[in-house]
Design a protein around this motif. Structure first.
Motif, short mmCIF file in Angstrom:
data_model
loop_
_atom_site.label_atom_id
_atom_site.label_comp_id
_atom_site.label_asym_id
_atom_site.label_seq_id
_atom_site.Cartn_x
_atom_site.Cartn_y
_atom_site.Cartn_z
N ALA A 295 1.35 7.20 -2.35
CA ALA A 295 0.55 7.22 -1.12
C ALA A 295 0.58 5.86 -0.44
O ALA A 295 0.29 4.83 -1.05
CB ALA A 295 -0.90 7.62 -1.44
N GLY A 296 0.96 5.86 0.85
CA GLY A 296 0.92 4.64 1.66
C GLY A 296 2.10 3.72 1.47
O GLY A 296 2.11 2.63 2.05
N GLU A 297 3.10 4.07 0.67
CA GLU A 297 4.25 3.19 0.51
C GLU A 297 5.50 4.00 0.21
O GLU A 297 5.42 5.20 -0.11
CB GLU A 297 4.01 2.19 -0.62
CG GLU A 297 3.88 2.81 -2.00
CD GLU A 297 3.78 1.76 -3.09
OE1 GLU A 297 4.56 0.79 -3.02
OE2 GLU A 297 2.93 1.91 -3.98
N ARG A 298 6.66 3.37 0.32
CA ARG A 298 7.94 4.00 0.02
C ARG A 298 8.52 3.38 -1.25
O ARG A 298 8.55 2.15 -1.39
CB ARG A 298 8.90 3.82 1.19
CG ARG A 298 8.38 4.41 2.49
CD ARG A 298 9.35 4.16 3.64
NE ARG A 298 10.57 4.92 3.46
CZ ARG A 298 11.62 4.83 4.29
NH1 ARG A 298 11.59 3.98 5.30
NH2 ARG A 298 12.70 5.56 4.09
N ILE A 299 8.97 4.21 -2.16
CA ILE A 299 9.48 3.76 -3.45
C ILE A 299 10.96 3.38 -3.30
O ILE A 299 11.72 4.08 -2.65
CB ILE A 299 9.31 4.86 -4.51
CG1 ILE A 299 7.86 5.36 -4.53
CG2 ILE A 299 9.71 4.34 -5.88
CD1 ILE A 299 6.84 4.27 -4.80
N HIS A 300 11.33 2.26 -3.92
CA HIS A 300 12.70 1.74 -3.80
C HIS A 300 13.50 2.07 -5.06
O HIS A 300 12.98 1.97 -6.19
CB HIS A 300 12.67 0.23 -3.57
CG HIS A 300 12.11 -0.15 -2.23
ND1 HIS A 300 12.86 -0.79 -1.27
CD2 HIS A 300 10.89 0.05 -1.68
CE1 HIS A 300 12.12 -0.99 -0.20
NE2 HIS A 300 10.92 -0.50 -0.42
N VAL B 169 13.58 4.86 -0.66
CA VAL B 169 14.49 3.87 -0.09
C VAL B 169 15.51 3.50 -1.17
O VAL B 169 15.14 3.28 -2.33
CB VAL B 169 13.73 2.61 0.37
CG1 VAL B 169 14.71 1.58 0.93
CG2 VAL B 169 12.70 2.97 1.41
N ILE B 170 16.79 3.45 -0.80
CA ILE B 170 17.85 3.07 -1.73
C ILE B 170 18.24 1.62 -1.43
O ILE B 170 18.84 1.33 -0.40
CB ILE B 170 19.06 4.01 -1.61
CG1 ILE B 170 18.64 5.44 -1.95
CG2 ILE B 170 20.19 3.54 -2.51
CD1 ILE B 170 19.75 6.46 -1.81
N ASP B 171 17.87 0.71 -2.36
CA ASP B 171 18.16 -0.72 -2.15
C ASP B 171 19.61 -1.06 -2.49
O ASP B 171 20.23 -1.87 -1.81
CB ASP B 171 17.21 -1.57 -3.00
CG ASP B 171 15.77 -1.50 -2.51
OD1 ASP B 171 15.58 -1.20 -1.32
OD2 ASP B 171 14.87 -1.72 -3.32
N ALA B 172 20.13 -0.46 -3.57
CA ALA B 172 21.47 -0.81 -4.03
C ALA B 172 22.17 0.44 -4.53
O ALA B 172 21.54 1.37 -5.04
CB ALA B 172 21.40 -1.87 -5.14
N LEU B 173 23.50 0.43 -4.39
CA LEU B 173 24.28 1.60 -4.75
C LEU B 173 25.61 1.13 -5.33
O LEU B 173 26.33 0.36 -4.70
CB LEU B 173 24.52 2.49 -3.53
CG LEU B 173 25.42 3.70 -3.71
CD1 LEU B 173 24.79 4.68 -4.68
CD2 LEU B 173 25.70 4.36 -2.37
N VAL B 174 25.92 1.60 -6.56
CA VAL B 174 27.20 1.31 -7.19
C VAL B 174 27.84 2.66 -7.53
O VAL B 174 27.55 3.24 -8.58
CB VAL B 174 27.05 0.45 -8.45
CG1 VAL B 174 28.42 0.19 -9.08
CG2 VAL B 174 26.39 -0.88 -8.11
N PRO B 175 28.71 3.19 -6.67
CA PRO B 175 29.33 4.49 -6.95
C PRO B 175 30.39 4.36 -8.04
O PRO B 175 30.84 3.25 -8.37
CB PRO B 175 29.95 4.86 -5.60
CG PRO B 175 30.21 3.55 -4.93
CD PRO B 175 29.13 2.63 -5.38
N PRO B 176 30.82 5.49 -8.62
CA PRO B 176 31.87 5.41 -9.66
C PRO B 176 33.15 4.78 -9.13
O PRO B 176 33.85 4.08 -9.85
CB PRO B 176 32.08 6.87 -10.06
CG PRO B 176 30.84 7.59 -9.62
CD PRO B 176 30.35 6.86 -8.42
N THR B 177 33.46 5.04 -7.87
CA THR B 177 34.63 4.43 -7.23
C THR B 177 34.18 3.82 -5.91
O THR B 177 33.24 4.31 -5.28
CB THR B 177 35.72 5.48 -6.97
OG1 THR B 177 35.19 6.52 -6.15
CG2 THR B 177 36.22 6.06 -8.28
N GLY B 178 34.85 2.80 -5.45
CA GLY B 178 34.48 2.18 -4.19
C GLY B 178 33.65 0.92 -4.40
O GLY B 178 33.30 0.53 -5.52
N GLU B 179 33.33 0.27 -3.29
CA GLU B 179 32.62 -0.99 -3.34
C GLU B 179 31.11 -0.76 -3.42
O GLU B 179 30.58 0.17 -2.83
CB GLU B 179 32.94 -1.82 -2.09
CG GLU B 179 34.39 -2.26 -2.01
CD GLU B 179 34.76 -3.20 -3.15
OE1 GLU B 179 33.90 -3.98 -3.58
OE2 GLU B 179 35.91 -3.13 -3.61
#
Length: 492
Positions: A341-346, A376-386
């Motif tokens: 409530a009242g905020e967005r989870i990262h 909210v998505i702060d960081a993303l490390v996919p299996p392939t790609g940068e």
């Protein structure tokens, strides 16, 4: 004498006969000329009358057609066209003028009544336009109300963001103060070491005989100091991780809300969260028994999805899945790691996130579920790609998937290790993709098999857990032989 008298009488009679003949010829000629003139005049009058009749019929047709345009005729447009339109062409001038009037009429109908499906005329068009204006006004009023509601939601979100920003700034100030204190201690220790080094240098100059011993003592002292610094750094990291774990434990042990009312027949529940809490339609939650003490390890009894915001702290949700043997009850708690409530989870995502076990990455699915639940998505490390983004002090969860194999690109292994190590230093809680989606109330798509003529026997073959069709190797009796439908028999 008498013969002379007879001769004179004959002469007179002859003269009179000649005069009568001449008079008769003259009168006949005069009558013929007059009759011919009268016939020509009659023919002219007939032509004038015919022209007048054509003009009358053309004007009458134009009059009736214009009555239909105005909406004053009791006849339908089809009847008017059938009865009068053929007469319109009997007068070229009237037909040309009427063509201009009808062109202007059609332009007006197309411009002002293109969606007008009833009988279109100038009498009915104002009512239609008034209805359109009223409908547009209602739509505008609804749009303004929607805008006000969205502004209220934006204000609530901004208030939550402001509160989160204040908390982050306070944490940053505390961290800066801690760093400053550590730096001061480090500088003091460095000064002490330098003083000791100077002292040792003086002693070395003063007593060259003890040079080797002094150097060894100085090296030991330096090694001990570096070991102390490493120990202090490790202790500091452990304290940060422990503090973050305690903070997350407190947060995760607090439910987001409670079940207020349940209607099992309609598969509907009410929860004590609403507009004032920043809740949105489409938000999903898992339902946990009210007696549960550890929400992180509790097994959800059901999943729900918010469908209607009723009040500031009241909403309606539909039941996505539940168990008959363990139904939802009032006072059961709702929980989602992606909502507060009242905020967005990262969040941060790393590794191969395979949710359904098909060997394919479900990164896009996880991203969409988190974003649709206001995360909210702060960081993303996919299996392939940068990789993209970075973990911050606001990142609460890192969703950890399968580690890249040795056959993967070296950069993929490096990115995976760097991200997980950074999450460990920041004290970010690790969570699996299945645990995350289950806690958020997400329900995956179920496989369905259609029946009827379009069904295939391959749709019903049993499969093992590995997805491989199992076949018996034992001998099969005649009773279990393949069946075939009987062939068609001839009637002859």
């Amino acid at each position: 004498m008498s013969r002379s008298s007879e001769s004179q009488g004959l002469q007179v009679a002859l003269i009179l006969s000649a005069m009568l003949i001449v008079a008769l010829g003259v009168s006949t000629y005069i009558y013929y000329v007059a009759a011919e003139k009268s016939a020509k005049e009659l023919e002219n009058q007939i032509g004038v009358a015919d022209t007048a009749a054509k003009s009358r019929d053309s004007y009458q047709a134009a009059y009736e057609i214009m009555k239909g345009m105005v909406g004053w005729s009791k006849r339908s447009q089809a009847e008017i066209d059938a009865d009068y339109r053929p007469n319109l062409a009997r007068n070229t001038e009237v037909a040309e003028e009427m063509a201009k009037i009808e062109a202007a009429y059609n332009d007006d109908m197309q411009k002002f009544g293109s969606q007008f499906t009833e009988a279109r005329n100038y009498h009915a068009l104002p009512g239609y336009l008034i209805g359109v204006i009223n409908s547009k006004n209602e739509s505008l009023t609804a749009a303004l109300a929607q805008e006000q509601r969205l502004n209220a939601e934006i204000a609530a979100v901004q208030a939550g963001e402001q509160k989160k920003t204040e908390i982050a700034e306070t944490a940053m100030q505390n961290a800066l103060a801690t760093v400053a204190a550590d730096k001061a201690a480090h500088d003091a220790e460095a000064a002490r070491l330098k003083a000791d080094s100077d002292k040792f240098s003086g002693m070395f100059v003063a007593a060259s005989g003890e040079k080797k011993k002094v150097a060894e003592d100085a090296a030991k002292e330096k090694a001990n100091f570096e070991a102390q610094i490493r120990n202090l750094s490790n202790i500091n990291e452990l304290l940060v991780v422990k503090g973050r774990e305690e903070e997350l434990a407190v947060i995760n042990e607090q439910p987001d809300g409670k079940i207020s009312w349940v209607n099992q027949q309609q598969q509907v529940v009410w929860i004590d969260l609403g507009m004032a809490d920043g809740l949105r339609r489409g938000q999903t939650f898992s339902v946990v028994d009210r007696e549960a003490t550890d929400l992180r390890s509790a097994i959800p009894k059901a999943q729900i999805e918010v469908t209607r915001l009723i009040d500031k702290h009241l909403s309606e949700a539909k039941i996505l899945s539940d168990e008959i043997t363990n139904p939802i009850l009032p006072a059961d708690v709702v929980f989602s790691p992606a909502w507060s409530a009242g905020e967005r989870i990262h969040f941060a995502l790393v590794g191969n996130l395979d949710y359904d076990g098909d060997g394919e990455s479900d990164h896009k699915l996880v991203q969409n579920v988190i974003l649709s639940n206001n995360g909210v998505i702060d960081a993303l490390v996919p299996p392939t790609g940068e990789p993209s983004g970075e973990i911050t002090v606001n990142t609460r969860y890192i969703v950890v998937g399968d580690r890249p194999t040795d056959k993967s690109d070296e950069s993929a292994l490096t990115n995976y290790s760097s991200m997980t190590e950074l999450a460990r230093k920041y004290g970010v809680e690790q969570i699996s993709v299945k645990k995350l989606l289950s806690s958020m109330g997400y329900r995956g798509e179920a496989r369905t098999v259609g029946l009827g003529r379009g069904a295939s026997e391959d749709d019903f073959r049993p499969t093992s857990a590995g997805g491989v069709t199992e076949k018996s190797t034992a001998p099969v009796g005649g009773i279990f032989r393949d069946r075939r439908p009987p062939g068609a028999k001839s009637a002859f």
